[in-house]
Design a protein around this motif. Structure first.
Motif, mmCIF file in Angstrom:
data_model
loop_
_atom_site.group_PDB
_atom_site.id
_atom_site.type_symbol
_atom_site.label_atom_id
_atom_site.label_comp_id
_atom_site.label_asym_id
_atom_site.label_seq_id
_atom_site.Cartn_x
_atom_site.Cartn_y
_atom_site.Cartn_z
ATOM 1 N N GLY A 14 5.391 -8.701 8.579
ATOM 2 C CA GLY A 14 4.780 -8.148 9.822
ATOM 3 C C GLY A 14 3.984 -6.935 9.454
ATOM 4 N N LYS A 15 3.747 -6.256 10.484
ATOM 5 C CA LYS A 15 3.255 -5.089 10.502
ATOM 6 C C LYS A 15 4.217 -3.834 10.112
ATOM 7 C CE LYS A 15 -0.506 -5.952 13.541
ATOM 8 N NZ LYS A 15 -1.227 -5.564 14.733
ATOM 9 N N PRO A 16 3.982 -2.666 9.617
ATOM 10 C CA PRO A 16 4.760 -1.871 8.991
ATOM 11 C C PRO A 16 5.544 -1.078 10.334
ATOM 12 C CG PRO A 16 2.757 -1.315 7.896
ATOM 13 C CD PRO A 16 2.518 -2.549 8.949
ATOM 14 N N ILE A 17 7.018 -1.079 10.060
ATOM 15 C CA ILE A 17 7.654 -0.370 10.840
ATOM 16 C C ILE A 17 8.253 0.928 10.199
ATOM 17 C CG2 ILE A 17 9.963 -0.630 12.427
ATOM 18 C CD1 ILE A 17 9.568 -3.570 12.444
ATOM 19 N N ASN A 61 -6.574 -0.115 4.316
ATOM 20 C CA ASN A 61 -6.457 1.001 5.452
ATOM 21 C C ASN A 61 -5.617 2.173 5.232
ATOM 22 O OD1 ASN A 61 -8.214 -0.531 7.100
ATOM 23 N ND2 ASN A 61 -6.526 -2.112 7.271
ATOM 24 N N ALA A 62 -5.513 3.153 6.081
ATOM 25 C CA ALA A 62 -4.571 4.182 5.901
ATOM 26 C C ALA A 62 -3.247 3.874 5.745
ATOM 27 C CB ALA A 62 -4.852 5.138 6.999
ATOM 28 N N SER A 63 -2.438 4.701 5.072
ATOM 29 C CA SER A 63 -1.001 4.543 4.979
ATOM 30 C C SER A 63 -0.206 4.707 6.275
ATOM 31 C CB SER A 63 -0.612 5.719 4.109
ATOM 32 O OG SER A 63 0.949 5.889 4.126
ATOM 33 N N PRO A 64 0.567 3.803 6.744
ATOM 34 C CA PRO A 64 1.590 3.818 7.900
ATOM 35 C C PRO A 64 2.476 5.006 8.067
ATOM 36 C CG PRO A 64 2.594 2.097 6.495
ATOM 37 C CD PRO A 64 1.392 2.615 5.768
ATOM 38 N N GLY A 81 3.110 10.260 -4.680
ATOM 39 C CA GLY A 81 1.802 9.719 -4.623
ATOM 40 C C GLY A 81 1.243 9.234 -3.298
ATOM 41 N N ARG A 82 0.429 8.159 -2.943
ATOM 42 C CA ARG A 82 -0.171 7.915 -1.957
ATOM 43 C C ARG A 82 -0.163 6.147 -1.432
ATOM 44 N NH1 ARG A 82 -0.062 12.365 -2.071
ATOM 45 N NH2 ARG A 82 -1.729 14.003 -1.995
ATOM 46 N N ILE A 83 -0.483 6.065 -0.360
ATOM 47 C CA ILE A 83 -0.073 4.686 0.030
ATOM 48 C C ILE A 83 -1.256 3.778 0.624
ATOM 49 C CG2 ILE A 83 1.245 2.654 1.248
ATOM 50 C CD1 ILE A 83 3.653 4.881 1.270
ATOM 51 N N THR A 84 -2.089 2.813 0.267
ATOM 52 C CA THR A 84 -3.035 2.349 1.343
ATOM 53 C C THR A 84 -2.250 0.864 1.547
ATOM 54 O OG1 THR A 84 -3.762 1.260 -1.050
ATOM 55 C CG2 THR A 84 -4.807 3.328 -0.326
ATOM 56 N N THR A 85 -3.049 0.195 2.565
ATOM 57 C CA THR A 85 -2.350 -0.847 3.140
ATOM 58 C C THR A 85 -3.529 -2.072 3.463
ATOM 59 O OG1 THR A 85 -2.737 -0.366 5.520
ATOM 60 C CG2 THR A 85 -0.753 0.393 4.606
#
Length: 572
Positions: free
Chosen positions: A430-433, A342-345, A352-356
Motif C-alpha cells: 500500500g501507500k506509506p503510513i 518521488n519525495a520521501s513520505p 540518509g535520505r529516502i526516495t519512493t
C-alpha cells in the motif's frame, strides 16, 4: 507553479499554456520528472579572462567579470577576438553527461555579457562575427544531444545585456559603469532579445528555455516573450522570466530547500565556487557531496542541475570530468533509486535520505544510507506490512525487518557496500503510513532538542539560506522573509526555557512563536560566523502534553546574518 487553467486565465491570448489541463501538463512535464539529473554549462567570452582582470582576481563568478571589474565595453569586446575554442568536442560533452547519468543539458546561449553562442542575424556580437572561431557552438551540441538521447535546454539572459542595451548592472548600483552602456531597454527587448529567443527556439527546438535574472522585466516586457514558446512545442520554461510569470519550474540556486518546494523544481549548483570558468578556483566539492546532494534533492521531489564551466579552448576542467565519472560509477549501480522517484513520505532521517516509487498496490522505498549504523539497526517511521527488504546492488542480500505501531526497524548485516550511499530497497504493501515517531520527541531529562538538520526552512526562493551538512547549521540566514519551523512532542506540561546556539557578526532581533505564545528576543554578536554562543531567548508555558511547533521569524527592522546550529527547550 502553473497547475490550473484558472491560474493564468487572463493570459489566454499570449500564454500557450494558459488553457493547459492538468493531464496535458503532466504529459509535458513527464520526462523532466523522471530525469532528476542534468548538466548546466556556463560558457562564453568570459572564459578568456577566466576570472582575472589586470592581474587580480575579479569577483566571485567567472561569468560576472565584466560587471564585477567594471570592464569597459570596448575592452571586454576584445576578449571575443581571443575566444577560439578549437578543442570543443560537443559529442564528448554529451557522452560525459550521459555516462554520469544525466538526462538533459542546459547551456548558455547568451549570458549577461550579451554574447550569442550561435549565429544571430540581429547582432554581430556573436560567435560568428566577433570571434576567430566563426562557427555556431549550439548547433553541434543540439545534434549530439539528439544522437545520444539527451534533452537539450537553452539558457537565455533576457533582461541583462551589458553590451547591447539590456539592463546593465555595475558596482555603482545605478546599472552602468561605461558611458557607452546608455540604452533603451524597450528597444533592446524588441530588437535584440525577442528576435534572438525566436531564433534559438526555431533553430534548435530546445526542451527547456532557462530564463535568468528578470531585472527590469515588467509584465509588458515579459509578455513579448510568451507567444514565442509555441515555436518549440512542449518547451518547459522556468520562473525567472519576470512580470510575475511563474513558469513551469522553480529554480533554487546554490542550495537545497529543506523540505523541497511545491510543484516542479530544480536546484542548480556549481562544482566549485563559480559558474563560468575561473582559472584560480580550485575549491571543488567532493564526489561524496555531489552524490549526496543528488540523492537529497531527489528525496525532496526535485531535479539536480549540476554545472560545468569549460575553458576558452573548449575543454571541461579535469576536476569536473573526474567527479562526473565518479558520479556515473555510482549511478550505474544505483540509478533506480533516482530516476522517476518521488519525495520521501517522512522527515529527513539522520542516517540518509529516502526516495519512493508507488504503484496501485505497493510502494518501494529506496533507503539511501549515508551513515551505516554501527548497531546494525535502521529505523523508519513507516508502519505498513513489509513485502521484502534487500540491497539494491545485491538482491540476494535480504534483511530482516520488524514492524510495530511506531515504524519499521531493519536489521542490517555486514559493512556498508558503498562508502557514499548504500541503497536498501524496502517493498511495503500500500501507500506509506507514517507514524508520529516522525515527530521530534522530548528526551528523558525533559529537554527537547531541535537540530538544524531537522528544521523546516520556509520562503527560501531567491535566497541562499540552507542547511549546511558539513557545518551542521542553517548557514548565512540573511533574508528577512525566511522563517524556520520545527514540530515536536511534549509529554510533560510545564514551563520551559528556550535557548539557541547562534554565530553572528552583528546583533539581530528575532521573534519566536511557541504554543500560541510570542517571545521577542535580541541575538548578540558572537564574534564571527564560526564562534557559537548559547542565547537564552525566554520562557514558554506548555499547559498540557501533546504535539507543538516552534516558529522563528526575523525582525524586519533589525536583522543581520546569523548561523543557527540548534534550538532547545529545557524544563525549569
Amino acid at each position: 507553479m502553473i497547475n490550473t487553467v484558472q491560474s493564468q486565465s487572463n493570459n489566454k491570448s499570449i500564454d500557450p499554456y494558459a488553457n493547459e489541463t492538468e493531464v496535458e501538463r503532466d504529459a509535458r512535464m513527464e520526462w523532466f520528472r523522471v530525469a532528476r539529473f542534468g548538466m548546466f554549462i556556463h560558457w562564453g567570452v568570459y572564459a578568456v579572462p577566466a576570472g582575472i582582470y589586470k592581474g587580480e582576481d575579479a569577483g566571485k563568478y567567472g561569468e560576472w567579470i565584466m560587471s564585477d571589474a567594471s570592464i569597459p565595453m570596448a575592452t571586454y569586446q576584445n576578449y571575443a577576438k581571443e575566444f577560439n575554442p578549437v578543442k570543443y568536442d560537443p559529442e564528448a560533452w554529451v557522452k560525459l553527461a550521459k555516462d554520469a547519468g544525466m538526462k538533459y543539458i542546459v547551456i548558455t546561449s547568451k549570458h549577461h555579457d550579451g554574447f550569442a553562442m550561435f549565429d544571430s542575424k540581429v547582432s554581430e556580437w556573436d560567435i560568428m562575427d566577433a570571434s576567430p572561431y566563426g562557427k555556431d557552438l549550439i548547433a553541434p551540441l543540439a545534434e549530439a544531444c539528439k544522437k545520444h538521447g539527451i534533452k537539450l535546454g537553452l539558457y537565455y539572459s533576457q533582461a541583462q545585456d551589458w553590451n547591447q542595451g539590456g539592463s546593465a548592472r555595475g558596482k555603482d548600483k545605478k546599472g552602468k559603469w561605461d558611458p557607452a552602456q546608455e540604452h533603451d531597454m524597450d528597444d533592446y527587448i524588441k530588437n535584440i532579445a525577442v528576435p534572438q529567443v525566436k531564433e534559438i527556439l526555431t533553430q534548435y527546438q530546445p526542451e527547456i528555455l532557462w530564463w535568468d535574472t528578470p531585472r527590469g522585466m515588467t509584465k509588458e516586457r515579459a509578455e513579448q516573450f510568451l507567444p514565442l514558446l509555441k515555436l518549440s512545442p512542449g518547451v518547459i520554461h522556468n520562473n525567472r522570466l519576470g512580470g510575475d510569470y511563474e513558469g513551469d519550474i522553480s529554480t533554487p540556486e546554490q542550495f537545497i530547500p529543506g523540505t523541497g518546494l511545491p510543484g516542479d523544481w530544480e536546484s542548480c549548483m556549481t562544482m566549485n565556487n563559480t559558474w563560468g570558468y575561473k582559472s584560480n578556483d580550485h575549491n571543488w566539492k567532493s564526489t561524496e557531496t555531489l552524490i549526496q546532494n543528488l540523492v537529497d534533492i531527489a528525496s525532496k521531489g526535485g531535479n539536480f542541475l549540476l554545472n560545468v564551466g569549460p575553458t576558452a579552448e573548449g575543454l571541461i576542467p579535469e576536476p569536473s570530468v573526474e567527479r562526473l565519472k565518479n558520479i556515473g560509477a555510482w549511478m550505474d549501480k544505483n540509478s533506480e533509486s533516482i530516476y522517476g522517484t518521488n519525495a520521501s513520505p517522512c522527515r529527513t532521517p539522520t542516517w540518509g535520505r529516502i526516495t519512493t516509487r508507488t504503484t496501485e498496490k505497493n510502494t518501494t522505498l529506496y533507503l539511501n544510507v549515508f551513515d551505516w549504523p554501527e548497531n546494525g539497526e535502521l529505523f523508519i517511521p513507516v508502519t505498513n506490512t513489509v513485502q521484502s527488504c534487500n540491497l539494491l546492488v545485491d538482491k540476494s542480500q535480504n534483511f530482516k525487518t520488524k514492524t510495530d505501531e511506531q515504524g519499521t526497524t531493519i536489521s542490517l548485516v555486514g559493512k556498508a557496500p558503498d562508502t557514499i550511499s548504500s541503497v536498501i530497497v524496502l517493498e511495503i504493501k500500500g501507500k506509506p503510513i507514517v507514524s508520529d515517531a516522525d515527530i521530534i520527541k522530548q528526551n528523558e531529562d525533559g529537554t527537547v532538542l531541535l537540530t538544524a538538520q531537522q528544521s523546516i526552512i520556509n520562503n527560501v526562493i531567491g535566497t541562499h539560506v540552507a542547511y549546511n551538512k558539513e557545518k551542521d547549521c542553517i548557514e548565512q540566514w540573511s533574508a528577512k522573509k525566511v522563517t524556520v519551523d520545527w514540530d515536536f512532542n511534549i509529554h510533560k506540561a510545564g514551563t520551559y526555557t528556550v535557548s539557541m546556539d547562534i554565530a553572528s557578526e552583528e546583533e539581530s532581533n528575532i521573534e519566536l512563536i511557541v504554543a500560541e505564545q510570542t517571545i521577542k528576543s535580541k541575538l548578540p554578536a558572537t564574534g564571527g560566523f564560526a564562534s557559537y554562543k548559547t542565547v537564552n531567548v525566554g520562557d514558554v508555558v506548555i499547559n498540557k502534553a501533546g504535539d507543538y511547533s516552534i516558529h522563528l521569524k526575523p525582525d524586519n527592522k533589525i536583522w543581520n546574518v546569523i548561523n543557527l546550529k540548534k534550538v532547545w527547550l529545557s524544563p525549569k
